[in-house]
Design a protein around this motif. Structure first.
Motif, PDB file in Angstrom:
ATOM      1  N   GLY A 346       0.798  -1.217   0.000  1.00 25.11           N
ATOM      2  CA  GLY A 346       0.000   0.000   0.000  1.00 25.11           C
ATOM      3  C   GLY A 346       0.829   1.264   0.000  1.00 25.11           C
ATOM      4  O   GLY A 346       0.456   2.273  -0.598  1.00 25.11           O
ATOM      5  N   LYS A 347       1.978   1.215   0.653  1.00 23.57           N
ATOM      6  CA  LYS A 347       2.820   2.406   0.778  1.00 23.57           C
ATOM      7  C   LYS A 347       3.647   2.676  -0.470  1.00 23.57           C
ATOM      8  O   LYS A 347       3.841   3.831  -0.863  1.00 23.57           O
ATOM      9  CB  LYS A 347       3.746   2.236   1.982  1.00 23.57           C
ATOM     10  CG  LYS A 347       4.772   3.342   2.171  1.00 23.57           C
ATOM     11  CD  LYS A 347       4.134   4.690   2.477  1.00 23.57           C
ATOM     12  CE  LYS A 347       5.199   5.745   2.725  1.00 23.57           C
ATOM     13  NZ  LYS A 347       4.591   7.085   2.958  1.00 23.57           N
ATOM     14  N   TYR A 348       4.134   1.629  -1.131  1.00 23.64           N
ATOM     15  CA  TYR A 348       5.190   1.824  -2.119  1.00 23.64           C
ATOM     16  C   TYR A 348       4.868   1.404  -3.553  1.00 23.64           C
ATOM     17  O   TYR A 348       5.580   1.803  -4.470  1.00 23.64           O
ATOM     18  CB  TYR A 348       6.445   1.052  -1.680  1.00 23.64           C
ATOM     19  CG  TYR A 348       6.984   1.474  -0.342  1.00 23.64           C
ATOM     20  CD1 TYR A 348       7.452   2.768  -0.139  1.00 23.64           C
ATOM     21  CD2 TYR A 348       7.025   0.578   0.729  1.00 23.64           C
ATOM     22  CE1 TYR A 348       7.961   3.166   1.099  1.00 23.64           C
ATOM     23  CE2 TYR A 348       7.530   0.963   1.963  1.00 23.64           C
ATOM     24  CZ  TYR A 348       7.987   2.262   2.148  1.00 23.64           C
ATOM     25  OH  TYR A 348       8.489   2.648   3.369  1.00 23.64           O
ATOM     26  N   VAL A 355       5.654   6.063 -10.652  1.00 22.63           N
ATOM     27  CA  VAL A 355       6.060   5.985  -9.250  1.00 22.63           C
ATOM     28  C   VAL A 355       7.401   5.272  -9.174  1.00 22.63           C
ATOM     29  O   VAL A 355       7.640   4.291  -9.882  1.00 22.63           O
ATOM     30  CB  VAL A 355       5.010   5.195  -8.423  1.00 22.63           C
ATOM     31  CG1 VAL A 355       5.429   5.098  -6.964  1.00 22.63           C
ATOM     32  CG2 VAL A 355       3.640   5.835  -8.545  1.00 22.63           C
ATOM     33  N   ASP A 356       8.284   5.759  -8.314  1.00 25.83           N
ATOM     34  CA  ASP A 356       9.571   5.112  -8.106  1.00 25.83           C
ATOM     35  C   ASP A 356       9.368   3.933  -7.162  1.00 25.83           C
ATOM     36  O   ASP A 356       9.491   4.053  -5.942  1.00 25.83           O
ATOM     37  CB  ASP A 356      10.574   6.105  -7.517  1.00 25.83           C
ATOM     38  CG  ASP A 356      11.980   5.519  -7.414  1.00 25.83           C
ATOM     39  OD1 ASP A 356      12.211   4.435  -8.005  1.00 25.83           O
ATOM     40  OD2 ASP A 356      12.833   6.130  -6.752  1.00 25.83           O
ATOM     41  N   VAL A 357       9.035   2.787  -7.735  1.00 27.17           N
ATOM     42  CA  VAL A 357       8.717   1.601  -6.930  1.00 27.17           C
ATOM     43  C   VAL A 357      10.013   0.896  -6.534  1.00 27.17           C
ATOM     44  O   VAL A 357      10.809   0.534  -7.406  1.00 27.17           O
ATOM     45  CB  VAL A 357       7.807   0.622  -7.707  1.00 27.17           C
ATOM     46  CG1 VAL A 357       7.430  -0.557  -6.829  1.00 27.17           C
ATOM     47  CG2 VAL A 357       6.557   1.341  -8.207  1.00 27.17           C
ATOM     48  N   ASP A 463      -4.951  11.319  -3.801  1.00 31.88           N
ATOM     49  CA  ASP A 463      -3.988  11.759  -2.803  1.00 31.88           C
ATOM     50  C   ASP A 463      -2.630  11.833  -3.484  1.00 31.88           C
ATOM     51  O   ASP A 463      -2.115  10.808  -3.959  1.00 31.88           O
ATOM     52  CB  ASP A 463      -3.950  10.773  -1.637  1.00 31.88           C
ATOM     53  CG  ASP A 463      -2.904  11.132  -0.586  1.00 31.88           C
ATOM     54  OD1 ASP A 463      -2.143  12.087  -0.792  1.00 31.88           O
ATOM     55  OD2 ASP A 463      -2.846  10.421   0.441  1.00 31.88           O
ATOM     56  N   PRO A 464      -2.011  13.010  -3.555  1.00 30.71           N
ATOM     57  CA  PRO A 464      -0.728  13.147  -4.257  1.00 30.71           C
ATOM     58  C   PRO A 464       0.365  12.224  -3.725  1.00 30.71           C
ATOM     59  O   PRO A 464       1.330  11.930  -4.437  1.00 30.71           O
ATOM     60  CB  PRO A 464      -0.370  14.621  -4.034  1.00 30.71           C
ATOM     61  CG  PRO A 464      -1.671  15.302  -3.797  1.00 30.71           C
ATOM     62  CD  PRO A 464      -2.507  14.307  -3.057  1.00 30.71           C
ATOM     63  N   GLU A 465       0.245  11.764  -2.470  1.00 31.25           N
ATOM     64  CA  GLU A 465       1.251  10.894  -1.878  1.00 31.25           C
ATOM     65  C   GLU A 465       0.955   9.415  -2.093  1.00 31.25           C
ATOM     66  O   GLU A 465       1.779   8.563  -1.757  1.00 31.25           O
ATOM     67  CB  GLU A 465       1.355  11.175  -0.376  1.00 31.25           C
ATOM     68  CG  GLU A 465       1.745  12.609  -0.046  1.00 31.25           C
ATOM     69  CD  GLU A 465       3.083  12.992  -0.660  1.00 31.25           C
ATOM     70  OE1 GLU A 465       4.022  12.168  -0.609  1.00 31.25           O
ATOM     71  OE2 GLU A 465       3.185  14.098  -1.220  1.00 31.25           O
ATOM     72  N   ASP A 466      -0.185   9.121  -2.642  1.00 29.36           N
ATOM     73  CA  ASP A 466      -0.603   7.730  -2.830  1.00 29.36           C
ATOM     74  C   ASP A 466       0.007   7.194  -4.126  1.00 29.36           C
ATOM     75  O   ASP A 466      -0.236   7.749  -5.201  1.00 29.36           O
ATOM     76  CB  ASP A 466      -2.134   7.666  -2.891  1.00 29.36           C
ATOM     77  CG  ASP A 466      -2.676   6.255  -3.008  1.00 29.36           C
ATOM     78  OD1 ASP A 466      -1.882   5.311  -3.220  1.00 29.36           O
ATOM     79  OD2 ASP A 466      -3.907   6.084  -2.895  1.00 29.36           O
ATOM     80  N   PRO A 467       0.784   6.098  -4.071  1.00 29.90           N
ATOM     81  CA  PRO A 467       1.365   5.571  -5.318  1.00 29.90           C
ATOM     82  C   PRO A 467       0.318   5.046  -6.294  1.00 29.90           C
ATOM     83  O   PRO A 467       0.611   4.897  -7.476  1.00 29.90           O
ATOM     84  CB  PRO A 467       2.281   4.446  -4.825  1.00 29.90           C
ATOM     85  CG  PRO A 467       1.702   4.027  -3.515  1.00 29.90           C
ATOM     86  CD  PRO A 467       1.170   5.296  -2.905  1.00 29.90           C
TER      87      PRO A 467
END
Length: 607
Positions: A346-348, A355-357, A463-467
């Protein structure tokens, strides 16, 4: 000659594919594939899917000299006929292939993409300023439709590794669509479950609700419009789907949904354009890989979270000898490991194009060792647990982060999977979907297939922080987890499952059953399941609760029966696998009961 221990020549399996018509005549009047056999062992090639017509299509291709890729596309195309509410050319998926000549595992990401004009507030009702209700408003809409990737996946797989043309491998499915298949209880029930949604569109109700009712069990259901669409693809190739009249019709269906006047569903319009279709591309990438007790377990890299989450779970569990434990003790470790891995998912994890996974970190043994430090062998942690620290880890048990956990996503339970092995040892594990059972509910008029509602796999609120936030051109995060397992460089298993966000735990639990708990592959698939996805309660099948509930509650786990909005059935997953045995024979294994049971077939059955 391709290297592999599987070199048996194809046998003379006889597959009868007759002709028919839509009616309530008994199935015995015409030679159709209706018998579901969950386990089959033999030589010459094997196919496992949820449907006997689909498995038979793949076997027919293998019997006529096609390889695993040819058979996989043929099987998938037939599933688009007989399992239209789970998969089809209006959707997408992930294709994994082991090449016996090179010993390498390759993948194709055929996931749907968000249209170029998709706004960040695509899921917000403009009349209220609030998010659409997920069911039935958002799932039954053009706003949820992503640009389909299935046809492009088929062509790329055939171009890269196949031996037959798209025209050749579409023939069995085209025949099934033309002559019809026998309706079973699952097909009727799924149709009735979607009755309100399907009635919102004339094109859908005309096809699936003739005379206002779902086809009766035992009736012959045919889809001549889909047969014609397959013939078009056979003649003109993928450009007929992504360009020209059909592309325009797909775009029109999404942007101006063909809803009936009296429907009470709002059916928000979507954004797929003809340019979106013309510009769609699959992505080829390296699979994830982890070493688990001497096995090389290959999974799907992001945009799927299947490979990273299952790989991390295996790395955590590799710190413990599950085979020496009592079943409840081993299951406790399984729950705790997946909760930790889902927190990191969920976080990454998101689309790596946006997204930089940290894929290498999430699948590294060192990170798994660090995360194992948060696993208490005696007590369940309070859920949800926090994600791990991907910047500071050394296998020496760091302090836990204080990052908040991400809420459970809304990935739906539908989807389908197929596994194929050919006579030369080539292997395919392929999971494909249209998301919701019944997808968006919209059949492209005159074309015979449903469009996906895959964009609901994005987080509902931006959410801009949500990957996994929605963005134009982005692939929504998936849990699809096609998996291939090697031992000493040789394939031993192809496996996968449907089940939304429970796919990862379903495949993982089956692997643990097989390789840690001493079950054979059929037993491993049939065993009762439970899924811990970093939530306060563990979703479990009723049989699992009966068998293990008391013992697991002693660890502090709370078990709740499957049947919520994320797991609407009382069952979890529907595994389809092919195992390559030490003697070179093949065992195709499918679900014996779940989703009505699956269909395992081999070219030359063992006596």
């Amino acid at each position: 000659m391709q290297r592999s221990s599987v070199r048996a020549l194809a046998g003379a399996a006889i597959l009868c594919l007759g002709l028919g018509a839509f009616s309530a005549i008994p199935a015995s009047a015409e030679p159709r594939q209706t018998e579901k056999t969950p386990t089959a062992t033999g030589t010459g090639g094997a196919v496992s899917s949820v449907d006997p017509e689909a498995s038979a299509a793949g076997i027919e291709v293998l019997r006529k000299g096609g390889n695993a890729v040819d058979a996989a596309v043929a099987t998938a195309a037939a599933l688009g006929v007989t399992e239209p509410y789970s998969a089809g050319i209006g959707g997408g998926g992930y294709f994994m292939y082991y090449d016996a000549a090179t010993g390498k595992v390759n993948t194709i990401d055929g996931r749907e993409t968000a249209p170029a004009s998709t706004p960040h507030d695509a899921f917000i009702d403009p009349s209220t300023g609030e998010p659409y209700n997920f069911t039935p408003e958002l799932v039954t809409s053009g706003a949820a439709v992503g640009v389909p990737g299935t046809v492009a996946t088929w062509q790329r797989a055939l171009d890269n590794w196949g031996s037959q043309s798209l025209k050749q491998v579409l023939r069995p499915a085209t025949q099934v669509a033309s002559r019809g298949f026998v309706v079973d209880e699952t097909f009727r029930e799924q149709t009735l479950d979607n009755k309100e949604r399907f009635e919102a569109f004339a094109s859908t109700s005309d096809l699936f609700l003739p005379d206002g009712d779902a086809p009766q069990v035992g009736a012959i259901f045919k889809n001549p419009e889909l047969a014609d669409t397959y013939r078009l693809l056979a003649k003109e190739g993928p450009k007929a789907f992504y360009q020209g009249d059909l592309a325009a019709e797909i775009s029109q269906t999404v942007q101006a949904p063909p809803k009936v006047e009296d429907t009470k569903l709002p059916v928000p319009a979507g954004f797929v354009s003809t340019d979106d279709l013309a510009n769609y591309e699959v992505a080829e990438q390296k699979p994830t890989s982890v070493d688990y007790r001497g096995l090389d377990v290959f999974g799907m890299a992001p945009s799927s979270s299947g490979g990273t989450t299952m790989g991390e779970s295996l790395n955590i569990l590799g710190n413990y000898d599950l085979s020496s434990m009592e079943p409840a003790d081993a299951l406790h470790h399984y729950f705790e490991a997946t909760a930790l891995a889902y927190a990191d998912r969920g976080k990454y994890v998101g689309d790596p194009a946006f997204v930089d996974v940290p894929t290498k970190t999430l699948t590294s043994k060192l990170f798994g060792d660090d995360r194992a430090c948060a696993l208490n062998p005696e007590q369940a942690a309070t859920k949800p647990v926090a994600p791990g620290d991907i910047e500071n880890f050394d296998g020496q048990c760091p302090a836990a982060t204080t990052e908040p956990a991400v809420e459970q996503d809304t990935e739906n339970m539908s989807t389908t999977h197929l596994s194929v092995v050919d006579r030369w040892g080539n292997v395919v594990s392929y999971t494909l979907t249209i998301e919701q059972t019944g997808g968006s509910g919209m059949v492209v008029p005159g074309r015979g297939f449903l469009l996906n509602n895959e964009l609901t796999d994005f987080s509902t609120v931006y959410d801009p922080e949500d990957p996994n936030r929605i963005e134009p051109g982005k692939r929504p995060r998936s849990s699809m987890a096609p998996t291939i397992v090697l031992r000493d460089g040789e394939p031993v298993l192809a496996i996968g499952s449907p089940g939304g966000s429970t796919i990862i735990t379903t495949v993982l639990q089956t692997l643990l059953n097989r390789y840690d708990l001493g079950m054979d592959i059929s037993q491993a698939i049939a065993a009762p399941r439970a899924s811990q996805r970093n939530t306060a309660a563990v979703t479990a099948e009723p049989e699992f609760i009966t068998q293990y509930g008391s013992a697991l509650e002693a660890f502090g786990h709370k078990l709740t029966p499957a049947g919520d909005s994320f797991t609407p059935q009382a069952e979890i997953g529907a595994v389809e696998a092919v195992e390559i045995n030490a003697d070179g024979t093949l065992t195709a294994a499918a679900e014996p009961v779940r989703r009505g049971g699956g269909s395992a077939m081999v070219v030359a059955p063992a006596k």
